[in-house]
Design a protein around this motif. Structure first.
Motif, PDB file in Angstrom:
ATOM      1  N   LEU A 169      45.267  40.716  54.529  1.00 26.02           N
ATOM      2  CA  LEU A 169      46.687  41.050  54.432  1.00 26.02           C
ATOM      3  C   LEU A 169      47.170  41.090  52.986  1.00 26.02           C
ATOM      4  O   LEU A 169      48.003  41.928  52.629  1.00 26.02           O
ATOM      5  N   VAL A 170      46.641  40.203  52.146  1.00 30.27           N
ATOM      6  CA  VAL A 170      47.130  40.083  50.766  1.00 30.27           C
ATOM      7  C   VAL A 170      47.131  41.413  50.018  1.00 30.27           C
ATOM      8  O   VAL A 170      48.151  41.788  49.429  1.00 30.27           O
ATOM      9  N   PRO A 171      46.018  42.171  49.990  1.00 27.73           N
ATOM     10  CA  PRO A 171      46.049  43.431  49.231  1.00 27.73           C
ATOM     11  C   PRO A 171      46.944  44.500  49.839  1.00 27.73           C
ATOM     12  O   PRO A 171      47.246  45.498  49.183  1.00 27.73           O
ATOM     13  N   GLU A 172      47.386  44.320  51.085  1.00 25.16           N
ATOM     14  CA  GLU A 172      48.288  45.288  51.700  1.00 25.16           C
ATOM     15  C   GLU A 172      49.726  45.079  51.261  1.00 25.16           C
ATOM     16  O   GLU A 172      50.515  46.024  51.225  1.00 25.16           O
ATOM     17  N   ILE A 173      50.090  43.836  50.913  1.00 27.29           N
ATOM     18  CA  ILE A 173      51.492  43.545  50.616  1.00 27.29           C
ATOM     19  C   ILE A 173      51.718  43.132  49.166  1.00 27.29           C
ATOM     20  O   ILE A 173      52.865  42.932  48.761  1.00 27.29           O
TER      21      ILE A 173
ATOM     22  N   GLN B 131      48.948  41.941  40.690  1.00 31.88           N
ATOM     23  CA  GLN B 131      49.402  40.593  41.009  1.00 31.88           C
ATOM     24  C   GLN B 131      48.388  39.799  41.843  1.00 31.88           C
ATOM     25  O   GLN B 131      48.637  38.632  42.159  1.00 31.88           O
ATOM     26  N   LEU B 132      47.261  40.400  42.196  1.00 35.52           N
ATOM     27  CA  LEU B 132      46.296  39.725  43.067  1.00 35.52           C
ATOM     28  C   LEU B 132      45.795  38.398  42.493  1.00 35.52           C
ATOM     29  O   LEU B 132      45.722  37.402  43.227  1.00 35.52           O
ATOM     30  N   PRO B 133      45.410  38.332  41.196  1.00 36.97           N
ATOM     31  CA  PRO B 133      44.971  37.029  40.682  1.00 36.97           C
ATOM     32  C   PRO B 133      46.048  35.947  40.808  1.00 36.97           C
ATOM     33  O   PRO B 133      45.753  34.807  41.176  1.00 36.97           O
ATOM     34  N   ARG B 134      47.295  36.314  40.505  1.00 43.78           N
ATOM     35  CA  ARG B 134      48.377  35.334  40.589  1.00 43.78           C
ATOM     36  C   ARG B 134      48.622  34.904  42.029  1.00 43.78           C
ATOM     37  O   ARG B 134      48.777  33.705  42.321  1.00 43.78           O
ATOM     38  N   VAL B 135      48.644  35.860  42.950  1.00 45.45           N
ATOM     39  CA  VAL B 135      48.902  35.540  44.357  1.00 45.45           C
ATOM     40  C   VAL B 135      47.775  34.683  44.931  1.00 45.45           C
ATOM     41  O   VAL B 135      48.024  33.673  45.605  1.00 45.45           O
ATOM     42  N   ASN B 136      46.533  35.065  44.661  1.00 45.92           N
ATOM     43  CA  ASN B 136      45.408  34.265  45.152  1.00 45.92           C
ATOM     44  C   ASN B 136      45.412  32.871  44.544  1.00 45.92           C
ATOM     45  O   ASN B 136      45.044  31.888  45.205  1.00 45.92           O
ATOM     46  N   GLY B 137      45.822  32.764  43.278  1.00 46.28           N
ATOM     47  CA  GLY B 137      45.922  31.457  42.647  1.00 46.28           C
ATOM     48  C   GLY B 137      46.967  30.577  43.322  1.00 46.28           C
ATOM     49  O   GLY B 137      46.744  29.384  43.557  1.00 46.28           O
ATOM     50  N   LEU B 138      48.118  31.170  43.654  1.00 49.63           N
ATOM     51  CA  LEU B 138      49.168  30.407  44.335  1.00 49.63           C
ATOM     52  C   LEU B 138      48.731  29.977  45.732  1.00 49.63           C
ATOM     53  O   LEU B 138      48.997  28.838  46.154  1.00 49.63           O
TER      54      LEU B 138
ATOM     55  N   ALA C 120      36.799  35.546  42.943  1.00 49.66           N
ATOM     56  CA  ALA C 120      36.009  36.199  43.992  1.00 49.66           C
ATOM     57  C   ALA C 120      36.913  36.924  44.988  1.00 49.66           C
ATOM     58  O   ALA C 120      36.621  38.044  45.417  1.00 49.66           O
ATOM     59  N   ALA C 121      38.028  36.291  45.369  1.00 47.24           N
ATOM     60  CA  ALA C 121      38.957  36.935  46.292  1.00 47.24           C
ATOM     61  C   ALA C 121      39.569  38.182  45.664  1.00 47.24           C
ATOM     62  O   ALA C 121      39.745  39.209  46.337  1.00 47.24           O
TER      63      ALA C 121
ATOM     64  N   THR D 186      40.075  44.025  45.626  1.00 40.10           N
ATOM     65  CA  THR D 186      40.242  45.207  44.783  1.00 40.10           C
ATOM     66  C   THR D 186      39.207  46.275  45.088  1.00 40.10           C
ATOM     67  O   THR D 186      39.529  47.471  45.138  1.00 40.10           O
ATOM     68  N   LEU D 187      37.974  45.895  45.320  1.00 41.39           N
ATOM     69  CA  LEU D 187      36.888  46.856  45.452  1.00 41.39           C
ATOM     70  C   LEU D 187      36.654  47.340  46.879  1.00 41.39           C
ATOM     71  O   LEU D 187      36.163  48.450  47.081  1.00 41.39           O
ATOM     72  N   VAL D 188      36.987  46.531  47.862  1.00 40.75           N
ATOM     73  CA  VAL D 188      36.693  46.896  49.251  1.00 40.75           C
ATOM     74  C   VAL D 188      37.727  47.900  49.756  1.00 40.75           C
ATOM     75  O   VAL D 188      38.935  47.704  49.580  1.00 40.75           O
TER      76      VAL D 188
END
Length: 398
Positions: free
Chosen positions: A116-120, A125-132, A323-324, A329-331
């Protein structure tokens, strides 16, 4: 995005309470160490047997809606457990059933959340969101939750499970408002997600990982981390009592030290990855963790071991976030849940094997050798698998 992070924080706190309370309620029904160990392992059975099919199932569904259903189902399961405890009707077999059901719910929820994360969230912002997300998980599940759960259990055996049920209800309510946002984001990007047959989904997810050299190396690295990283965990209680001459309080303090480091690593990970790039943080972070696994084999002070465990937690969360971010990003979007299930299998699925190997090493070669074996195995694995990841920043930028 704030709703997903808030829901994760609430449910992680409840999960942390259950981490402390579940072994205690099991020990109240049996004193057999083998049964207690089997009860602890029961929650990982769904990861071993159902992770790949789960990815195919999640792919064709609304991730947020599925997470809401799973939260409500787990709230109902825990509510049933509280009722059984209150009525003095709880049996050991019921705990095993609950462990399996909760493990399956956690597996589906984590795969859904990862997809869900990469959809929204925007890619930048992915590194920051995954970190949170990782930080709130550690704060609730690793620090506050177990401490609160142990205190509540002392007051009433059913209380921590009841509070956890409420946390799932609250998380489900928060996530219910996210389902509409998910539909809008999907419509603006690639439209409706195609459905696929289950068998095709399994082949598509695992086959894509096998063909992609960099993602395949990352999946193998995650498997090595889980296998070798869990070896010391198998003997940690005995190591604390026999080698460090510590108490149960000492044991809890060592676990908390790792979580404190992980919280710091999660807080730093977003900015570190954004500044240095994934290639300079991914494998080096895991290699640092592998090296830090060795010192406890030579230390005799619980305080020094706690310092080492604190330091271990920092690179672990940095690696987890990196890793997340790579995976998200790539998938391709149409394979996100199925590939996430492959990573879930390589991670959670290898943990029981690592525990078994660590226990055997500790039994035959000594407790401290489990730390050295894990450090050596993980270090070699990272060095062998890191080469394809050196140019991953260029691919992610493209």
């Amino acid at each position: 995005m704030k709703r997903l992070i808030t829901a994760n924080a609430v449910s992680s706190l409840g999960d942390g309470m259950q981490v402390a309370a579940f072994p205690l309620i099991g020990a109240s029904l049996t004193g057999d160490p083998r049964t207690i160990a089997a009860l602890a392992a029961a929650g990982s059975v769904p990861a071993l047997t159902g992770a790949l099919p789960a990815g195919g199932l999640v792919e064709g569904l609304s991730r947020a809606r599925l997470m809401v259903i799973l939260d409500l189902a787990r709230a109902l399961q825990l509510g049933t457990l509280v009722a059984l405890i209150a009525l003095h009707l709880l049996a050991l077999w019921q705990l095993f059933v609950l462990a399996l059901l909760m493990g399956a719910g956690q597996m589906l929820s984590e795969i859904s959340s990862s997809a869900l994360v990469p959809e929204i969230a925007p890619a930048r912002q992915l590194p920051r969101v995954n970190g949170l997300l990782s930080t709130t998980t550690e704060l609730g599940g690793g620090l506050a939750g177990p401490a609160v759960g142990g205190f509540l259990y002392a007051e009433s055996a059913g209380l921590p499970f009841g509070v956890n049920a409420v946390s799932f209800l609250v998380a489900g309510i928060i996530l219910s408002s996210l389902a509409r946002h998910e539909r809008q984001a999907r419509a603006q990007s690639s439209g409706a997600r195609p459905r696929s047959r289950l068998g095709l989904g399994l082949r598509a997810g695992a086959g894509w990982v096998a063909r992609d050299r960099q993602v395949r190396s990352l999946a193998l690295m995650v498997a090595a981390w889980s296998l070798f990283g869990w070896m010391p965990e198998a003997v940690l209680v005995l190591y604390t009592r026999q080698d460090l001459h510590g108490s149960s309080v000492t044991f809890g303090g060592l676990l908390a030290a790792t979580s404190v480091g992980a919280v710091l690593g999660g807080a730093l990970s977003g900015r570190l990855i954004a500044r240095m790039g994934v290639a300079r943080t991914l494998a080096p972070a895991l290699l640092i963790y592998a090296v830090l696994m060795a010192p406890p084999a030579f230390l005799t002070s619980a305080y020094l071991v706690a310092v080492v465990f604190f330091l271990q937690g920092i690179p672990v969360l940095i690696f987890t976030v990196a890793a997340a971010t790579v995976r998200q990003t790539l998938v391709p979007a149409g394979l996100m849940a199925r590939v996430s299930s492959v990573f879930y299998l390589t991670g959670a699925g290898m943990a029981p094997l690592g525990l078994l190997a660590g226990g055997l090493i500790g039994s035959y070669l000594g407790l401290r050798m489990a730390f050295l074996a894990g450090a050596a195995g993980l270090s070699i694995s990272v060095i062998l698998l890191s080469r394809p990841l050196r140019e991953i920043d260029g691919r992610m930028a493209g």
